[in-house]
Design a protein around this motif. Sequence first.
Motif, PDB file in Angstrom:
ATOM      1  N   ARG A 146       0.830  -1.210   0.000  1.00  0.00           N
ATOM      2  CA  ARG A 146       0.000   0.000   0.000  1.00  0.00           C
ATOM      3  C   ARG A 146       0.863   1.258   0.000  1.00  0.00           C
ATOM      4  NH1 ARG A 146      -3.414  -2.675   3.702  1.00  0.00           N
ATOM      5  NH2 ARG A 146      -5.095  -3.629   2.527  1.00  0.00           N
ATOM      6  N   GLU A 147       1.962   1.176   0.762  1.00  0.00           N
ATOM      7  CA  GLU A 147       2.865   2.333   0.818  1.00  0.00           C
ATOM      8  C   GLU A 147       3.430   2.629  -0.568  1.00  0.00           C
ATOM      9  OE1 GLU A 147       4.649   1.932   5.106  1.00  0.00           O
ATOM     10  OE2 GLU A 147       6.225   2.088   3.594  1.00  0.00           O
ATOM     11  N   ALA A 148       3.856   1.551  -1.247  1.00  0.00           N
ATOM     12  CA  ALA A 148       4.425   1.740  -2.591  1.00  0.00           C
ATOM     13  C   ALA A 148       3.351   2.313  -3.513  1.00  0.00           C
ATOM     14  CB  ALA A 148       4.928   0.407  -3.134  1.00  0.00           C
ATOM     15  N   ARG A 149       2.121   1.791  -3.378  1.00  0.00           N
ATOM     16  CA  ARG A 149       1.029   2.302  -4.206  1.00  0.00           C
ATOM     17  C   ARG A 149       0.826   3.801  -3.925  1.00  0.00           C
ATOM     18  NH1 ARG A 149      -4.524   1.170  -2.880  1.00  0.00           N
ATOM     19  NH2 ARG A 149      -3.788   1.931  -0.868  1.00  0.00           N
ATOM     20  N   ASP A 150       0.818   4.183  -2.627  1.00  0.00           N
ATOM     21  CA  ASP A 150       0.600   5.589  -2.282  1.00  0.00           C
ATOM     22  C   ASP A 150       1.717   6.473  -2.813  1.00  0.00           C
ATOM     23  OD1 ASP A 150      -1.633   4.747  -1.093  1.00  0.00           O
ATOM     24  OD2 ASP A 150      -0.904   4.900   0.980  1.00  0.00           O
ATOM     25  N   LEU A 151       2.946   5.942  -2.726  1.00  0.00           N
ATOM     26  CA  LEU A 151       4.085   6.735  -3.212  1.00  0.00           C
ATOM     27  C   LEU A 151       3.969   7.015  -4.710  1.00  0.00           C
ATOM     28  CD1 LEU A 151       7.089   5.116  -1.329  1.00  0.00           C
ATOM     29  CD2 LEU A 151       6.441   7.513  -1.262  1.00  0.00           C
ATOM     30  N   MET A 152       3.366   6.068  -5.426  1.00  0.00           N
ATOM     31  CA  MET A 152       3.276   6.208  -6.879  1.00  0.00           C
ATOM     32  C   MET A 152       1.928   6.777  -7.328  1.00  0.00           C
ATOM     33  SD  MET A 152       6.194   5.317  -7.767  1.00  0.00           S
ATOM     34  CE  MET A 152       6.078   5.257  -9.536  1.00  0.00           C
ATOM     35  N   ALA A 153       1.036   7.071  -6.354  1.00  0.00           N
ATOM     36  CA  ALA A 153      -0.327   7.485  -6.716  1.00  0.00           C
ATOM     37  C   ALA A 153      -0.333   8.741  -7.576  1.00  0.00           C
ATOM     38  CB  ALA A 153      -1.151   7.690  -5.460  1.00  0.00           C
ATOM     39  N   GLU A 154       0.480   9.732  -7.189  1.00  0.00           N
ATOM     40  CA  GLU A 154       0.524  10.993  -7.951  1.00  0.00           C
ATOM     41  C   GLU A 154       0.933  10.740  -9.392  1.00  0.00           C
ATOM     42  OE1 GLU A 154       0.611  14.432  -7.662  1.00  0.00           O
ATOM     43  OE2 GLU A 154      -0.733  14.246  -5.952  1.00  0.00           O
ATOM     44  N   GLU A 155       1.989   9.912  -9.525  1.00  0.00           N
ATOM     45  CA  GLU A 155       2.505   9.653 -10.867  1.00  0.00           C
ATOM     46  C   GLU A 155       1.448   8.921 -11.701  1.00  0.00           C
ATOM     47  OE1 GLU A 155       6.485   8.721 -11.149  1.00  0.00           O
ATOM     48  OE2 GLU A 155       6.375   8.286 -13.285  1.00  0.00           O
ATOM     49  N   ALA A 156       0.745   7.978 -11.054  1.00  0.00           N
ATOM     50  CA  ALA A 156      -0.294   7.233 -11.775  1.00  0.00           C
ATOM     51  C   ALA A 156      -1.379   8.193 -12.237  1.00  0.00           C
ATOM     52  CB  ALA A 156      -0.869   6.157 -10.872  1.00  0.00           C
ATOM     53  N   LEU A 157      -1.755   9.130 -11.350  1.00  0.00           N
ATOM     54  CA  LEU A 157      -2.798  10.100 -11.687  1.00  0.00           C
ATOM     55  C   LEU A 157      -2.362  10.943 -12.877  1.00  0.00           C
ATOM     56  CD1 LEU A 157      -5.478  10.910 -10.279  1.00  0.00           C
ATOM     57  CD2 LEU A 157      -4.226  12.852  -9.352  1.00  0.00           C
ATOM     58  N   ARG A 158      -1.104  11.344 -12.818  1.00  0.00           N
ATOM     59  CA  ARG A 158      -0.571  12.189 -13.891  1.00  0.00           C
ATOM     60  C   ARG A 158      -0.592  11.442 -15.221  1.00  0.00           C
ATOM     61  NH1 ARG A 158       4.398  13.618 -15.641  1.00  0.00           N
ATOM     62  NH2 ARG A 158       5.364  12.032 -14.354  1.00  0.00           N
ATOM     63  N   ARG A 159      -0.319  10.136 -15.133  1.00  0.00           N
ATOM     64  CA  ARG A 159      -0.293   9.354 -16.380  1.00  0.00           C
ATOM     65  C   ARG A 159      -1.658   8.748 -16.678  1.00  0.00           C
ATOM     66  NH1 ARG A 159       5.141   7.936 -17.888  1.00  0.00           N
ATOM     67  NH2 ARG A 159       6.609   8.643 -16.321  1.00  0.00           N
ATOM     68  N   ARG A 160      -2.661   9.136 -15.910  1.00  0.00           N
ATOM     69  CA  ARG A 160      -4.044   8.711 -16.107  1.00  0.00           C
ATOM     70  C   ARG A 160      -4.195   7.188 -16.006  1.00  0.00           C
ATOM     71  NH1 ARG A 160      -5.226  13.049 -16.077  1.00  0.00           N
ATOM     72  NH2 ARG A 160      -7.289  12.376 -15.510  1.00  0.00           N
ATOM     73  N   VAL A 161      -3.492   6.614 -15.047  1.00  0.00           N
ATOM     74  CA  VAL A 161      -3.567   5.167 -14.846  1.00  0.00           C
ATOM     75  C   VAL A 161      -4.299   4.898 -13.534  1.00  0.00           C
ATOM     76  CG1 VAL A 161      -2.242   3.050 -14.470  1.00  0.00           C
ATOM     77  CG2 VAL A 161      -1.394   4.774 -16.063  1.00  0.00           C
ATOM     78  N   ARG A 162      -5.219   3.945 -13.570  1.00  0.00           N
ATOM     79  CA  ARG A 162      -5.899   3.532 -12.338  1.00  0.00           C
ATOM     80  C   ARG A 162      -5.118   2.384 -11.738  1.00  0.00           C
ATOM     81  NH1 ARG A 162     -10.841   1.049 -13.920  1.00  0.00           N
ATOM     82  NH2 ARG A 162     -10.205  -0.943 -13.076  1.00  0.00           N
ATOM     83  N   MET A 163      -4.862   2.437 -10.433  1.00  0.00           N
ATOM     84  CA  MET A 163      -4.130   1.326  -9.811  1.00  0.00           C
ATOM     85  C   MET A 163      -5.108   0.501  -8.975  1.00  0.00           C
ATOM     86  SD  MET A 163      -0.329   2.459  -8.798  1.00  0.00           S
ATOM     87  CE  MET A 163      -0.617   3.892  -7.835  1.00  0.00           C
ATOM     88  N   ASP A 164      -5.198  -0.772  -9.305  1.00  0.00           N
ATOM     89  CA  ASP A 164      -6.059  -1.675  -8.542  1.00  0.00           C
ATOM     90  C   ASP A 164      -5.174  -2.553  -7.673  1.00  0.00           C
ATOM     91  OD1 ASP A 164      -8.268  -0.718  -9.681  1.00  0.00           O
ATOM     92  OD2 ASP A 164      -8.628  -2.402 -11.042  1.00  0.00           O
ATOM     93  N   VAL A 165      -5.466  -2.570  -6.387  1.00  0.00           N
ATOM     94  CA  VAL A 165      -4.661  -3.410  -5.490  1.00  0.00           C
ATOM     95  C   VAL A 165      -5.550  -4.511  -4.930  1.00  0.00           C
ATOM     96  CG1 VAL A 165      -3.323  -3.425  -3.355  1.00  0.00           C
ATOM     97  CG2 VAL A 165      -3.150  -1.496  -4.897  1.00  0.00           C
ATOM     98  N   GLU A 166      -5.115  -5.740  -5.089  1.00  0.00           N
ATOM     99  CA  GLU A 166      -5.879  -6.883  -4.541  1.00  0.00           C
ATOM    100  C   GLU A 166      -4.948  -7.630  -3.607  1.00  0.00           C
ATOM    101  OE1 GLU A 166      -7.492  -9.678  -7.416  1.00  0.00           O
ATOM    102  OE2 GLU A 166      -7.800  -7.970  -8.753  1.00  0.00           O
ATOM    103  N   LEU A 167      -5.261  -7.612  -2.330  1.00  0.00           N
ATOM    104  CA  LEU A 167      -4.399  -8.306  -1.372  1.00  0.00           C
ATOM    105  C   LEU A 167      -5.197  -9.426  -0.722  1.00  0.00           C
ATOM    106  CD1 LEU A 167      -2.974  -5.079   0.253  1.00  0.00           C
ATOM    107  CD2 LEU A 167      -1.776  -6.565  -1.311  1.00  0.00           C
ATOM    108  N   GLU A 168      -4.707 -10.624  -0.851  1.00  0.00           N
ATOM    109  CA  GLU A 168      -5.403 -11.745  -0.223  1.00  0.00           C
ATOM    110  C   GLU A 168      -5.375 -11.538   1.292  1.00  0.00           C
ATOM    111  OE1 GLU A 168      -4.846 -15.744  -2.243  1.00  0.00           O
ATOM    112  OE2 GLU A 168      -4.029 -16.082  -0.252  1.00  0.00           O
ATOM    113  N   ARG A 169      -6.448 -11.917   1.943  1.00  0.00           N
ATOM    114  CA  ARG A 169      -6.504 -11.734   3.402  1.00  0.00           C
ATOM    115  C   ARG A 169      -5.573 -12.707   4.107  1.00  0.00           C
ATOM    116  NH1 ARG A 169     -11.199 -11.071   6.370  1.00  0.00           N
ATOM    117  NH2 ARG A 169     -12.384  -9.243   5.776  1.00  0.00           N
ATOM    118  N   ASP A 170      -5.108 -12.340   5.278  1.00  0.00           N
ATOM    119  CA  ASP A 170      -4.292 -13.194   6.142  1.00  0.00           C
ATOM    120  C   ASP A 170      -3.093 -13.798   5.419  1.00  0.00           C
ATOM    121  OD1 ASP A 170      -6.141 -12.698   8.093  1.00  0.00           O
ATOM    122  OD2 ASP A 170      -7.380 -14.427   7.512  1.00  0.00           O
ATOM    123  N   LEU A 171      -2.350 -12.946   4.732  1.00  0.00           N
ATOM    124  CA  LEU A 171      -1.125 -13.453   4.108  1.00  0.00           C
ATOM    125  C   LEU A 171      -0.152 -13.855   5.222  1.00  0.00           C
ATOM    126  CD1 LEU A 171      -0.630 -10.794   1.317  1.00  0.00           C
ATOM    127  CD2 LEU A 171      -1.126 -13.215   0.990  1.00  0.00           C
TER     128      LEU A 171
END
Length: 511
Positions: A368-393
């Motif tokens: 999630r941290e990595a996703r947040d760090l890259m969120a601005e850049e994704a927005l700028r490049r008009r990319v939607r980021m979908d994160v799917e994390l299996e529960r209880d890894l």
Amino acid sequence: MIVSRSVRALRKRERALAELVDKVPSHIWRLTADGEPIFFNKRMVDYLGLDIADIRQPGMSGLDAMIEMAIHPDDAARFRTTLRHCFASGESFSTRYRLRRHDGIYRWMSSRADSIHDRHGRISQWYGLCHDIDDQIRAEEALQRSERHLQRLIDALPVHICSWTPAGEVSYVSRRYMRELGLSKANFEQLAKAALDLVHPEDRLEVQGRAAHCIRAGEPFMMRYRRHGPDGLFRWTEGRFEPLRDQNGAIVEWYGLSIDVEDQVRVQDALRLAQQNLARASQAASLAELSASIAHEISQPLAAVISSSDVSQRWLSEQPPNIERAQKAVERISESAHSAVEVVARIRALFKRSETTRDYTALDSVVREARDLMAEEALRRRVRMDVELERDLPPIAFDRVQVQQVLINLIRNGLEAMDSAGDDRVLRIRARRATNAVQIEISDRGPGVEFPDRIFEPFFTTKGQGMGMGLAISRSIVESHGGRLSVEQADPHGATFIFTLPVDVGQAVHA
Ligand code: ADP
């Protein structure tokens, strides 16, 4: 006897009525058909400090005298005109004016008068009722003042504000916004269409889709997009709206706001570019530094190996060959070769030491941290980021900073790969359990990898500005954790980078 009883009853009723007229919390007055005051109730007398007798002035009608004495000079002319009109037409009288109290203070009154008629239909008298509405008027004035103040504030702020009902009826649009949208009172309800028309054609579909989704779901909306400004240029804008709900959670109103963030976006872009350059430069610098120090450490024993082998060759080529000395030189070759091996082992140990920084960390928080760090850049490049994390890894031990570096490398590559893609720009990050490991997949919808056999080689890049070290470093980090990093073709197109981090079975049980 009977007569006197009924007279007494009549008088009693009269007294009660007179008492009522005096006690009622209003002013009651009576005028002749020509408008001559003939009665004020007690409350009115007390208020004015005057009775009918006091307003009789020589050479002046009682009404004119009363207007002069008791009605505020600013209201007197209007009061007189309204009254005259009523006396002439017989219409009811209703008006507001300031009436002077016995202590000289004027208070706002609301007054009404009706005529009563005799048997022949002629006006015989006027009855009037007058309430003190001063407190109400002052409250209304205060409200209007605060409304004006608020309006000035809204007009002065460099933002656009609007509101609409759950049924979609526009209830407010700030002046600034009306001007920019080219709206007027007449086409006020065209707000949504006018607002959308100004959005950059490339952003329009997404703005429309997300806004419609938020309204349907009753969720707040927040998005940055480009909007046509009054100067004819597109500027970055941040649009937000959210619902106001009542106690039962039902939406009562939607409030929207949009603000120009062009300068902020430009500063962020410049900052991001500077950061990228810095990161590249520091990677290159540390790589160069490392290579130089390895070369330096190894070149010494290697030089010794070369000189000792020259010496040994010389002793062996003598006639007769000096086996003893040649053997000594061979021993020195072996010693130098060993110390070169040692240098390499030391360097490897240096890298291995990073294992000590491994902790049992929740992988999902790092993703999630990595996703947040890259969120601005994704927005700028008009990319939607979908994160799917299996529960209880299962918990795994890894170096947080290094794994984050791998994630950021792979996410950035994925985002860059979709630069020339159409509207379908989605980067999917998935983490799930695999056999004795956790598997992380980063899929993009770009053109796919052109040289899958070469991309993990150091310095291999197909980008003009690329360094070609991202995947090489990522692979070595993953492998130093005991995992694997590979690439596959994504479905339907694009690349999926997959890496595993092994689960330490013993620890997983205790964790
Ligand atoms: P750089 O990004 O600096 O080129 P990397 O080592 O991260 O260095 O990537 C090496 C090369 O691998 C890239 O230049 C590109 O050709 C290819 N590559 C990496 N990720 C992707 C991807 N998601 N889709 C297509 N090609 C990719």
